[in-house]
Scaffold this active site. Structure first.
Site, PDB file in Angstrom:
ATOM      1  N   HIS A  15       6.662  27.127  45.614  1.00 55.31           N
ATOM      2  CA  HIS A  15       6.823  26.631  46.727  1.00 55.31           C
ATOM      3  C   HIS A  15       6.814  25.608  47.164  1.00 55.31           C
ATOM      4  O   HIS A  15       7.126  25.010  48.400  1.00 55.31           O
ATOM      5  CB  HIS A  15       5.509  27.279  47.523  1.00 55.31           C
ATOM      6  CG  HIS A  15       4.349  26.181  47.240  1.00 55.31           C
ATOM      7  ND1 HIS A  15       3.231  26.328  46.251  1.00 55.31           N
ATOM      8  CD2 HIS A  15       3.736  25.184  48.178  1.00 55.31           C
ATOM      9  CE1 HIS A  15       2.542  25.259  46.363  1.00 55.31           C
ATOM     10  NE2 HIS A  15       2.847  24.545  47.342  1.00 55.31           N
TER      11      HIS A  15
HETATM   12  C1  UD1 Z   1       2.563  23.017  52.959  1.00 59.87           C
HETATM   13  C2  UD1 Z   1       2.196  21.742  52.541  1.00 59.87           C
HETATM   14  C3  UD1 Z   1       1.986  21.604  50.865  1.00 59.87           C
HETATM   15  C4  UD1 Z   1       1.058  22.631  50.212  1.00 59.87           C
HETATM   16  C5  UD1 Z   1       1.285  24.183  50.692  1.00 59.87           C
HETATM   17  C6  UD1 Z   1       0.283  25.093  50.542  1.00 59.87           C
HETATM   18  C7  UD1 Z   1       3.068  19.839  53.577  1.00 59.87           C
HETATM   19  C8  UD1 Z   1       3.935  18.921  53.698  1.00 59.87           C
HETATM   20  N1  UD1 Z   1       3.223  20.904  52.505  1.00 59.87           N
HETATM   21  O1  UD1 Z   1       3.822  23.546  52.162  1.00 59.87           O
HETATM   22  O2  UD1 Z   1       1.655  20.659  50.170  1.00 59.87           O
HETATM   23  O3  UD1 Z   1       1.161  22.643  48.799  1.00 59.87           O
HETATM   24  O4  UD1 Z   1       1.469  24.116  52.206  1.00 59.87           O
HETATM   25  O5  UD1 Z   1       0.744  26.584  50.463  1.00 59.87           O
HETATM   26  O6  UD1 Z   1       2.009  19.893  54.425  1.00 59.87           O
HETATM   27  N2  UD1 Z   1       5.938  29.617  56.629  1.00 59.87           N
HETATM   28  C9  UD1 Z   1       5.564  31.098  56.990  1.00 59.87           C
HETATM   29  N3  UD1 Z   1       4.392  31.497  57.378  1.00 59.87           N
HETATM   30  C10 UD1 Z   1       3.302  30.760  57.283  1.00 59.87           C
HETATM   31  C11 UD1 Z   1       3.678  29.312  56.775  1.00 59.87           C
HETATM   32  C12 UD1 Z   1       4.600  29.204  56.250  1.00 59.87           C
HETATM   33  O7  UD1 Z   1       6.566  31.835  57.303  1.00 59.87           O
HETATM   34  O8  UD1 Z   1       2.139  31.104  57.649  1.00 59.87           O
HETATM   35  C13 UD1 Z   1       7.195  29.267  56.225  1.00 59.87           C
HETATM   36  C14 UD1 Z   1       8.026  28.827  57.439  1.00 59.87           C
HETATM   37  O9  UD1 Z   1       9.324  28.913  57.157  1.00 59.87           O
HETATM   38  C15 UD1 Z   1       7.756  27.127  57.039  1.00 59.87           C
HETATM   39  C16 UD1 Z   1       7.560  27.240  55.662  1.00 59.87           C
HETATM   40  O10 UD1 Z   1       7.179  28.477  55.136  1.00 59.87           O
HETATM   41  O11 UD1 Z   1       8.891  26.356  57.793  1.00 59.87           O
HETATM   42  C17 UD1 Z   1       7.084  26.060  55.026  1.00 59.87           C
HETATM   43  O12 UD1 Z   1       5.635  26.062  55.599  1.00 59.87           O
HETATM   44  P1  UD1 Z   1       5.112  24.627  55.596  1.00 59.87           P
HETATM   45  O13 UD1 Z   1       3.561  24.565  56.089  1.00 59.87           O
HETATM   46  O14 UD1 Z   1       5.726  23.373  56.602  1.00 59.87           O
HETATM   47  O15 UD1 Z   1       4.898  23.750  54.248  1.00 59.87           O
HETATM   48  P2  UD1 Z   1       4.551  24.587  53.033  1.00 59.87           P
HETATM   49  O16 UD1 Z   1       5.714  24.617  52.007  1.00 59.87           O
HETATM   50  O17 UD1 Z   1       3.722  25.916  53.135  1.00 59.87           O
HETATM   51  N1  UDP Z   2      -3.504  31.258  46.334  1.00 64.98           N
HETATM   52  C1  UDP Z   2      -3.546  32.520  47.007  1.00 64.98           C
HETATM   53  N2  UDP Z   2      -2.644  33.372  46.977  1.00 64.98           N
HETATM   54  C2  UDP Z   2      -1.397  33.172  46.499  1.00 64.98           C
HETATM   55  C3  UDP Z   2      -1.313  31.855  45.654  1.00 64.98           C
HETATM   56  C4  UDP Z   2      -2.136  31.113  46.013  1.00 64.98           C
HETATM   57  O1  UDP Z   2      -4.866  32.652  47.624  1.00 64.98           O
HETATM   58  O2  UDP Z   2      -0.386  34.058  46.617  1.00 64.98           O
HETATM   59  C5  UDP Z   2      -4.488  30.439  46.338  1.00 64.98           C
HETATM   60  C6  UDP Z   2      -4.776  29.765  44.930  1.00 64.98           C
HETATM   61  O3  UDP Z   2      -5.873  30.595  44.268  1.00 64.98           O
HETATM   62  C7  UDP Z   2      -5.191  28.525  45.061  1.00 64.98           C
HETATM   63  C8  UDP Z   2      -4.604  28.038  46.369  1.00 64.98           C
HETATM   64  O4  UDP Z   2      -4.176  29.187  47.019  1.00 64.98           O
HETATM   65  O5  UDP Z   2      -6.749  28.409  45.463  1.00 64.98           O
HETATM   66  C9  UDP Z   2      -3.385  27.101  46.080  1.00 64.98           C
HETATM   67  O6  UDP Z   2      -2.398  26.969  47.253  1.00 64.98           O
HETATM   68  P1  UDP Z   2      -0.901  26.731  47.211  1.00 64.98           P
HETATM   69  O7  UDP Z   2      -0.576  27.035  45.799  1.00 64.98           O
HETATM   70  O8  UDP Z   2      -0.717  27.370  48.492  1.00 64.98           O
HETATM   71  O9  UDP Z   2      -0.824  25.088  47.472  1.00 64.98           O
HETATM   72  P2  UDP Z   2      -1.313  23.751  46.509  1.00 64.98           P
HETATM   73  O10 UDP Z   2      -2.387  23.664  45.963  1.00 64.98           O
HETATM   74  O11 UDP Z   2       0.073  23.673  45.678  1.00 64.98           O
HETATM   75  O12 UDP Z   2      -1.211  22.633  47.417  1.00 64.98           O
END
Ligand code: UD1
Ligand code: UDP
Length: 371
Positions: free
Chosen positions: A219
């Site tokens: 992601h």
């Molecule tokens: C964010 C964090 C990242 C973390 C990740 C965990 C920042 C800069 N990034 O990244 O560090 O590892 O969360 O998962 O804060 N979207 C949906 N539904 C949701 C949420 C997101 O459709 O419920 C889609 C949207 O198109 C959005 C994109 O995902 O624009 C990215 O979401 P965003 O929260 O901006 O960043 P993440 O890639 O999730």
């Molecule tokens: N996780 C989850 N469902 C998923 C993938 C990850 O519950 O489909 C959990 C995972 O067990 C861990 C956390 O989400 O506890 C990690 O978050 P993510 O990979 O979104 O972000 P990051 O840790 O890279 O910021």
């Protein structure tokens, strides 16, 4: 009464916050003479049911007292909306879900390195409210990552920095955090709060009869903003899938890029984002894990699964040093090589991330500071 505001927003923060809320509940039961009132603010950074709502029931997290509903957007749009909302809460201009406003905050608790973390740090520090940063001191030394910017700024604004590893403490020392001239800052190695949750919940996960698979998650912005990198990663996963089932719970960010660029996922077992317990179960029974997630690479280590890290660097360098993980970037060739190498390697999983009592230690240090 000690009044704390916990700021969450993205999936991993919701999960980490569960351990802290458990510690608050145990503290209040054991020491009712020093009551702690934790209120939870959800910025709304993640909002799909399977990226947010599902975790509250599953991990027993109290429902948010404040829901800003900021949602997705560019970094500036998203972060500024959060700063504005958090400031309103901290200054008593936004009511909680019971219609009450509060101004008497003793501290703000933040997790990790997301835009929600950054917004909490900026809003609280400008109001002179102590900032407690959990997962402080991690560095990838790659300023192209939004997370690196967020964590550097948040650390600078923090009052107590809770480092999960000795490496994180050393990073902060290098940056001058132990220099007394810079005012009060406390750095503590308290262990990793995610380890608390893995220990607490891993006994509760379902037994998986099918262990002949690998788990993959992708992601990160650096992998999804560049369609060629993502294509290479999916090409490597397709190659692995020729011999072993590849289960991939797909993050919504990645799903959008895959669809927009017509990336082939036909050989893979794609599932929606999984719940926390489902994810732990998938990690625990997988032959191996391939991921660019910070949390998933650590959970793989906690559950003694080798891991291929789909990034050029990691903050969790201990995993690489102990041979339990290989950094393979987004190169199809390197990922395939790492796959064969790790499957044949005898891997060690020493206890490197604390004793599973990080949340308890964090709360006790916060209370010593405040009381
Ligand atoms: C964010 C964090 C990242 C973390 C990740 C965990 C920042 C800069 N990034 O990244 O560090 O590892 O969360 O998962 O804060 N979207 C949906 N539904 C949701 C949420 C997101 O459709 O419920 C889609 C949207 O198109 C959005 C994109 O995902 O624009 C990215 O979401 P965003 O929260 O901006 O960043 P993440 O890639 O999730
Ligand atoms: N996780 C989850 N469902 C998923 C993938 C990850 O519950 O489909 C959990 C995972 O067990 C861990 C956390 O989400 O506890 C990690 O978050 P993510 O990979 O979104 O972000 P990051 O840790 O890279 O910021």
């Amino acid at each position: 009464m000690i009044n704390l505001l916990t700021v969450i927003g993205a999936r991993p923060q919701i999960i980490k916050a569960a351990a802290f809320s458990r510690a608050v509940a145990s503290h209040n039961a054991a020491r009712p003479e020093v009551p702690v009132l934790e209120r939870i603010l959800h910025t709304g950074q993640h909002y799909d049911e399977n990226m947010s709502g599902v975790f509250f029931g599953e991990l027993g997290i109290p429902q948010p007292d404040y829901s800003l509903g900021v949602g997705s957007g560019s970094h500036g749009e998203q972060t500024s909306g959060m700063i504005e909302g958090i400031e309103k809460v901290l200054t008593g201009k936004l009511a909680d879900r019971e219609g009450e406003c509060h101004k008497d905050w003793d501290g703000v608790v933040l997790y990790g390195d997301t835009n929600s973390t950054l917004a909490g740090a900026v809003a609280a520090s400008k109001l002179h409210i102590p900032v407690f940063h959990i997962e402080a001191g991690l560095r990838s030394f790659n300023m192209n990552m939004p997370e690196e910017v967020n964590r550097i700024v948040c650390d600078q604004l923090s009052t107590i920095l809770f480092a999960p590893t000795q490496t994180a403490v050393d990073n902060l020392r290098e940056e001058g955090f132990f220099d007394e001239k810079r005012g009060f800052r406390k750095v503590v190695n308290c262990g990793d709060i995610m380890y608390d949750n893995t220990l607490y919940f891993s006994g509760k996960v379902s037994e998986n009869k099918d262990c002949d698979y690998v788990l993959a998650t992708v992601h990160r912005q650096e992998n999804t903003d560049d369609a060629d990198r993502l294509r290479n990663i999916f090409a490597a996963l397709a190659k692995v899938a020729e011999s072993t089932k590849v289960v991939l719970p797909l993050h919504p960010r990645t799903a959008k890029v895959v669809e927009a660029n017509g990336i082939d996922t036909s050989g893979l077992t794609i599932i929606p984002p999984a719940s926390y317990l489902e994810t732990l179960s998938l990690e625990k029974h997988a032959k191996l894990v391939l991921t660019d997630s910070g949390g998933v690479q650590k959970e793989a280590f906690f559950l003694e699964r080798p891991c291929i890290i789909l990034r050029n660097e990691t903050e969790w360098v201990e995993i690489i040093r102990h041979g339990a993980g290989i950094l393979a970037g987004a190169s199809c060739g390197r990922i395939i090589e790492a796959y064969s190498e790790l499957l044949g390697r005898k891997v060690q999983f020493p206890k490197l991330f604390g004793d599973g009592k990080a949340a308890e230690k964090i709360l006790s240090i916060i209370l010593n500071f405040l009381v």
